[in-house]
Design a protein around this motif. Structure first.
Motif, PDB file in Angstrom:
ATOM      1  N   LYS A  44       0.825  -1.201   0.000  1.00 32.83           N
ATOM      2  CA  LYS A  44       0.000   0.000   0.000  1.00 32.83           C
ATOM      3  C   LYS A  44       0.865   1.260   0.000  1.00 32.83           C
ATOM      4  CE  LYS A  44      -4.073  -1.962   0.166  1.00 32.83           C
ATOM      5  NZ  LYS A  44      -5.028  -1.820  -0.956  1.00 32.83           N
ATOM      6  N   ILE A  45       0.398   2.254  -0.725  1.00 35.99           N
ATOM      7  CA  ILE A  45       1.123   3.518  -0.834  1.00 35.99           C
ATOM      8  C   ILE A  45       0.340   4.628  -0.147  1.00 35.99           C
ATOM      9  CG2 ILE A  45       1.992   5.271  -2.446  1.00 35.99           C
ATOM     10  CD1 ILE A  45       2.366   3.022  -4.480  1.00 35.99           C
ATOM     11  N   ASP A  46       1.006   5.310   0.759  1.00 32.81           N
ATOM     12  CA  ASP A  46       0.485   6.529   1.363  1.00 32.81           C
ATOM     13  C   ASP A  46       1.090   7.678   0.551  1.00 32.81           C
ATOM     14  OD1 ASP A  46       0.037   8.807   2.873  1.00 32.81           O
ATOM     15  OD2 ASP A  46       1.433   8.226   4.464  1.00 32.81           O
ATOM     16  N   PRO A  47       0.311   8.383  -0.261  1.00 33.62           N
ATOM     17  CA  PRO A  47       0.887   9.286  -1.263  1.00 33.62           C
ATOM     18  C   PRO A  47       1.321  10.668  -0.760  1.00 33.62           C
ATOM     19  CG  PRO A  47      -1.491   9.292  -1.457  1.00 33.62           C
ATOM     20  CD  PRO A  47      -1.162   8.283  -0.393  1.00 33.62           C
ATOM     21  N   ILE A  48       1.149  10.965   0.527  1.00 36.81           N
ATOM     22  CA  ILE A  48       1.551  12.291   1.016  1.00 36.81           C
ATOM     23  C   ILE A  48       3.059  12.286   1.245  1.00 36.81           C
ATOM     24  CG2 ILE A  48       1.200  14.063   2.753  1.00 36.81           C
ATOM     25  CD1 ILE A  48      -1.517  12.850   3.349  1.00 36.81           C
ATOM     26  N   PRO A  49       3.834  13.017   0.450  1.00 37.71           N
ATOM     27  CA  PRO A  49       5.293  12.927   0.540  1.00 37.71           C
ATOM     28  C   PRO A  49       5.843  13.422   1.875  1.00 37.71           C
ATOM     29  CG  PRO A  49       4.600  13.985  -1.522  1.00 37.71           C
ATOM     30  CD  PRO A  49       3.399  13.920  -0.633  1.00 37.71           C
ATOM     31  N   ARG A  50       6.979  12.839   2.269  1.00 32.28           N
ATOM     32  CA  ARG A  50       7.788  13.399   3.352  1.00 32.28           C
ATOM     33  C   ARG A  50       8.868  14.268   2.721  1.00 32.28           C
ATOM     34  NH1 ARG A  50       9.582   9.179   7.968  1.00 32.28           N
ATOM     35  NH2 ARG A  50       9.921  11.151   9.091  1.00 32.28           N
ATOM     36  N   ILE A  51       9.284  15.269   3.446  1.00 27.71           N
ATOM     37  CA  ILE A  51      10.287  16.214   2.936  1.00 27.71           C
ATOM     38  C   ILE A  51      11.521  16.175   3.833  1.00 27.71           C
ATOM     39  CG2 ILE A  51      10.813  18.639   2.500  1.00 27.71           C
ATOM     40  CD1 ILE A  51       7.822  19.047   1.892  1.00 27.71           C
ATOM     41  N   LEU A  52      12.672  15.967   3.200  1.00 25.93           N
ATOM     42  CA  LEU A  52      13.948  16.116   3.882  1.00 25.93           C
ATOM     43  C   LEU A  52      14.657  17.310   3.269  1.00 25.93           C
ATOM     44  CD1 LEU A  52      15.582  12.550   4.215  1.00 25.93           C
ATOM     45  CD2 LEU A  52      14.796  14.018   6.056  1.00 25.93           C
ATOM     46  N   ARG A  53      15.013  18.258   4.098  1.00 22.65           N
ATOM     47  CA  ARG A  53      15.773  19.390   3.571  1.00 22.65           C
ATOM     48  C   ARG A  53      17.198  18.948   3.261  1.00 22.65           C
ATOM     49  NH1 ARG A  53      14.085  22.765   8.646  1.00 22.65           N
ATOM     50  NH2 ARG A  53      14.214  20.625   9.384  1.00 22.65           N
ATOM     51  N   TYR A  54      17.786  19.564   2.254  1.00 22.57           N
ATOM     52  CA  TYR A  54      19.077  19.091   1.753  1.00 22.57           C
ATOM     53  C   TYR A  54      20.148  19.088   2.837  1.00 22.57           C
ATOM     54  CZ  TYR A  54      23.361  18.582  -0.862  1.00 22.57           C
ATOM     55  OH  TYR A  54      24.582  18.137  -1.302  1.00 22.57           O
TER      56      TYR A  54
END
Length: 437
Positions: A62-72
């Motif tokens: 299953k895919i949870d489509p809300i992305p996580r964000i990692l700052r560079y």
């Protein structure tokens, strides 16, 4: 405005409260039929073979489509820490298999189910035991902590690639997901080629077939990197070489990317061929002593012993002693892990277990305390997830992939099922895209 249903217990840090998520959350909140997109993404995933074998059936990942964000900057700091850890693990393995002292007692090493005595005094090609690392990380109040090192046959990078591809295909324009050039496949190809001194090596992925839980990944790499996909019955060990039987005849193999554990049982003669230099195996046999959960407890001491900066820290982790009172006192508010466990198997959050299950595990621990370690129970950060037809707060981790000394920006985030802290796919976890921006 999105209001996720909260976990039953108080959480310390909700990642999506961070301001850099505000634009993304605002866009998702304005999509009236958002969960129709969620259903479509998961329907396509299943039809395109995005599955995980559970020993009884092929379960859709299953895919949870809300992305996580990692700052560079955050990504770079974690990457540097993991590069140091990878160096320490290879140094530890070299020292151990060359009879040198390390902070890990020799009795623990020789009792590990992954110890290979035939690797003693053997120099692996290029001096490298582990080419591909899978490092499991959670964040606590925004700070990363390493939960586990996976150095035998780490999986999941293909899941990260496929999840991101499907979410971008369906939602990319709607929520303006920035295009990220993932380097995972590039680094995997480069690493496998580096494992051979041949200019244009023949590389094969060794799988035990379609009933392997991660077979989707084996085929994905074969298709996308144009690598041979072979099963043990396809291998022929000859005097001086290893060949694979194909429809076009026998093909000499230079590098085997193994995705199976039981080499001796499934591939008789392959270990001897490796030790004689006829083929290289990635990752090397015997690396599992660094995958052993008991060894994990000693990693801070191992890094200090070799003069390597820890970079990314790990939670308090301790082997369980033989004293019954000591065992009970240690585990009541901790996570128990069997030393040879993987994929979520052998991991127990004691406080979350039903009383009868708790007593069953504690009886086993009291009988065989040397087979378990205890790890600090972390109230790690929660994330926003779209599951079925609602938004929820869930626990999630990050699996980074390190290729010798380079961390990939292809990162897997696994989301625990509702009401659980265990994120592994085999335990019913979901996957979520990760963006490095």
């Amino acid at each position: 405005m999105i209001k996720p249903r909260k976990m039953s217990e108080a959480r310390s840090f909700f990642e999506y409260d961070e301001p850099y998520y505000s634009s993304l959350i605002d866009k998702i909140g304005k999509i009236s039929n958002f969960f129709e997109y969620v259903d479509l993404i998961n329907e396509l995933a299943y039809k395109e073979g995005f599955t995980f074998y559970t020993q009884t059936y092929f379960r859709s990942i299953k895919i949870d489509p809300i992305p996580r964000i990692l700052r560079y900057q955050e990504f770079r700091e974690i990457s540097n820490g993991l590069k140091n850890r990878a160096l320490a693990i290879n140094k530890f393995l070299y020292a151990t298999y060359h009879g040198e002292d390390t902070p890990v007692p020799k009795s623990i090493i020789t009792s590990s189910p992954y110890f290979r005595p035939e690797m003693m005094d053997f120099d692996p090609p290029k001096g490298i035991y582990v080419y591909i690392f899978g490092e499991d990380i959670v964040k606590v109040n925004g700070l990363p902590l390493i939960l586990e090192d996976n150095v035998r046959i780490p999986s999941g990078m293909s899941y990260a690639i496929k999840a991101s591809e499907l979410v971008n295909r369906i939602l990319g324009k709607t929520i303006s997901i920035p295009k990220q050039e993932d380097d995972g496949l590039i680094l995997l190809r480069k690493t496998l080629k580096y494992a051979s001194d041949t200019r244009d090596p023949v590389i094969a992925i060794l799988t035990d077939g379609t009933l392997n839980s991660a077979y989707f990944e084996h085929k994905f790499y074969s298709d996308n990197l144009d690598l041979l996909l072979i099963e043990p019955s396809d291998l022929v060990i000859k005097d001086g070489e290893v060949v694979a039987k194909t429809l076009d005849g026998e093909i000499h193999i230079d590098v085997i990317y193994r995705r199976i554990e039981d080499l001796d049982v499934l591939t008789p003669g392959l270990m001897k061929a490796y030790l004689r230099g006829w083929v290289n195996i990635v990752n090397a046999p015997g690396t599992g002593i660094a995958d052993d959960k008991i060894t994990f407890c000693y990693m801070p001491q191992i890094m200090d012993y070799f003069g390597i900066k820890e970079g990314v820290r790990q939670p308090f982790s301790i082997p369980l002693g033989a004293s019954k009172e000591d065992v009970i006192n240690k585990v009541e508010n901790m996570v128990l892990k069997r030393r040879e466990g993987y994929g979520g198997s052998g991991t127990f959050v004691i406080k979350d277990l039903r009383e009868e299950d708790k007593m069953k595990i504690l009886r086993e621990v009291l009988s065989y305390p040397e087979e378990f370690m205890a790890q600090e129970l972390l109230n790690f950060d929660t994330v926003l997830s779209a599951i079925n037809d609602n938004f929820y707060e869930t626990y999630a981790d990050l699996r980074f992939f390190v290729f010798i000394d380079v961390a990939s920006n292809t990162i897997l985030s696994r989301v625990a099922p509702l009401g659980s802290r265990v994120t592994n796919n085999s335990s019913g976890g979901l996957v979520k895209p990760v963006l490095v921006v």
